[in-house]
Design a protein around this motif. Structure first.
Motif, PDB file in Angstrom:
ATOM      1  N   ASP A  39     -35.851   3.834 -53.095  1.00  0.00           N
ATOM      2  CA  ASP A  39     -34.545   4.348 -53.489  1.00  0.00           C
ATOM      3  C   ASP A  39     -34.682   5.415 -54.574  1.00  0.00           C
ATOM      4  OD1 ASP A  39     -35.449   2.457 -55.295  1.00  0.00           O
ATOM      5  OD2 ASP A  39     -33.467   1.633 -55.727  1.00  0.00           O
ATOM      6  N   ARG A  94     -35.364  11.487 -41.260  1.00  0.00           N
ATOM      7  CA  ARG A  94     -34.251  10.891 -40.527  1.00  0.00           C
ATOM      8  C   ARG A  94     -34.281  11.267 -39.047  1.00  0.00           C
ATOM      9  NH1 ARG A  94     -29.688  12.370 -45.096  1.00  0.00           N
ATOM     10  NH2 ARG A  94     -29.653  10.335 -46.163  1.00  0.00           N
ATOM     11  N   LEU A 120     -32.249   8.274 -37.250  1.00  0.00           N
ATOM     12  CA  LEU A 120     -31.254   7.690 -38.149  1.00  0.00           C
ATOM     13  C   LEU A 120     -30.645   8.820 -38.983  1.00  0.00           C
ATOM     14  CD1 LEU A 120     -33.266   4.560 -39.390  1.00  0.00           C
ATOM     15  CD2 LEU A 120     -31.312   4.550 -37.817  1.00  0.00           C
ATOM     16  N   GLY A 148     -29.474   7.624 -42.221  1.00  0.00           N
ATOM     17  CA  GLY A 148     -30.267   6.545 -42.777  1.00  0.00           C
ATOM     18  C   GLY A 148     -30.827   6.837 -44.158  1.00  0.00           C
ATOM     19  N   THR A 149     -31.020   5.789 -44.932  1.00  0.00           N
ATOM     20  CA  THR A 149     -31.709   5.929 -46.212  1.00  0.00           C
ATOM     21  C   THR A 149     -33.203   6.063 -45.948  1.00  0.00           C
ATOM     22  OG1 THR A 149     -32.067   3.557 -46.497  1.00  0.00           O
ATOM     23  CG2 THR A 149     -29.974   4.467 -47.311  1.00  0.00           C
ATOM     24  N   PHE A 174     -35.371   4.114 -47.107  1.00  0.00           N
ATOM     25  CA  PHE A 174     -35.797   2.741 -46.830  1.00  0.00           C
ATOM     26  C   PHE A 174     -35.586   2.399 -45.354  1.00  0.00           C
ATOM     27  CE2 PHE A 174     -35.044  -1.843 -46.586  1.00  0.00           C
ATOM     28  CZ  PHE A 174     -36.142  -2.346 -47.259  1.00  0.00           C
ATOM     29  N   ASP A 175     -34.430   2.759 -44.800  1.00  0.00           N
ATOM     30  CA  ASP A 175     -34.155   2.497 -43.387  1.00  0.00           C
ATOM     31  C   ASP A 175     -35.161   3.223 -42.495  1.00  0.00           C
ATOM     32  OD1 ASP A 175     -31.907   1.009 -44.080  1.00  0.00           O
ATOM     33  OD2 ASP A 175     -30.570   2.747 -43.958  1.00  0.00           O
ATOM     34  N   CYS A 176     -35.399   4.478 -42.801  1.00  0.00           N
ATOM     35  CA  CYS A 176     -36.332   5.285 -42.015  1.00  0.00           C
ATOM     36  C   CYS A 176     -37.752   4.750 -42.112  1.00  0.00           C
ATOM     37  CB  CYS A 176     -36.274   6.738 -42.449  1.00  0.00           C
ATOM     38  SG  CYS A 176     -34.674   7.536 -42.209  1.00  0.00           S
ATOM     39  N   ASN A 180     -38.683   1.674 -42.595  1.00  0.00           N
ATOM     40  CA  ASN A 180     -38.802   0.473 -41.757  1.00  0.00           C
ATOM     41  C   ASN A 180     -38.832   0.816 -40.273  1.00  0.00           C
ATOM     42  OD1 ASN A 180     -38.955  -1.496 -43.769  1.00  0.00           O
ATOM     43  ND2 ASN A 180     -36.737  -1.541 -44.035  1.00  0.00           N
ATOM     44  N   ALA A 181     -38.030   1.809 -39.873  1.00  0.00           N
ATOM     45  CA  ALA A 181     -37.985   2.189 -38.476  1.00  0.00           C
ATOM     46  C   ALA A 181     -39.295   2.822 -38.002  1.00  0.00           C
ATOM     47  CB  ALA A 181     -36.824   3.152 -38.226  1.00  0.00           C
TER      48      ALA A 181
END
Length: 234
Positions: A189, A216, A221, A224-225, A227-229, A231-232
């Motif tokens: 973050d 992204r 995403l 997406g944050t 963090f989301d990216c 993980n993906a």
């Protein structure tokens, strides 16, 4: 056109001649910009940093500090220090290595001690410091020499919120001066907020490099944050 300070093109590198720990990693660090080197544990981040610093001889590729006489400061995740030297003696040693005038050491060193609230332990040995205090010492040594490039490995580990803020403020001042930063971190973050671009590693290879929108896009995403990216993609 961006002022490039460091170009990295690692075809492969490792710790022996039989196995490449990292492959096909290519990016640059620009003046006044911060590049985030991110990835899961074992992705090859530390090996990439060691290769950049010339610590791995088993390497194919090029690492080029573009400007002649470029200085860099490496701030490790695990503090490295001499048990018999005080905090001030560590700063004095760093200043001597870089040929800093005594008056500059006094001015800049004491200012850093005040900034990180370490003045009272100026003449103490780091063996008696907490992990966070030792990390502050590493940060002070790096900022003292005012390098062209900062290579920072997990700088937030052990730092309290005030020290983290002090670090980020100083880093922004150095970026304004024109220093480039390569920062390896798991604090995604914060990385999303302060980094200009990213190099994402997984399984010893570069998955994506570029700005957040590039990350992204590869992760599919668009909102997406980091963090989301992360993980993906990993």
């Amino acid at each position: 056109m961006a002022d490039t300070l460091l170009t990295v093109n690692i075809e492969e590198a490792g710790y022996d001649g039989n196995h490449a720990a990292i492959k096909e990693i290519e990016f640059s660090v620009e003046a006044g910009k911060m590049t985030g080197l991110i990835g899961p544990n074992g992705a090859g981040k530390s090996t990439t940093i060691k290769t950049i610093m010339g610590l791995l001889t088993d390497m194919k590729g090029t690492v080029n500090f573009v400007r002649p006489g470029t200085h860099y400061a490496y701030i490790p995740e695990q503090p490295v220090y001499y048990e018999t030297l005080t905090l001030w003696e560590h700063l004095s040693l760093a200043s001597a290595v870089y040929g800093m005038d005594e008056s500059v050491l006094e001015r800049e060193g004491n200012a850093l001690l005040e900034r990180f609230r370490m003045t009272e332990v100026k003449h103490h040995l780091p063996d008696g410091f907490s992990k966070g205090m030792r990390q502050k010492m590493m940060l002070m040594i790096g900022f003292l020499i005012r390098p062209d490039i900062y290579i920072v490995d997990e700088p937030f580990v052990g730092l309290d919120p005030r020290a983290t803020n002090d670090f980020l403020v100083l880093l922004e001042e150095e970026r304004q001066r024109g220093a480039g930063v390569l920062m390896c971190t798991h604090v995604l973050d914060t990385a999303e907020r302060i980094c200009d671009d990213f190099v994402l590693l997984a399984d010893g290879r570069m998955v994506v490099r570029g700005k957040l929108d590039d990350v992204r896009g590869l992760a599919s995403l668009p909102e997406g944050t980091l963090f989301d990216c992360f993980n993906a993609l990993t």
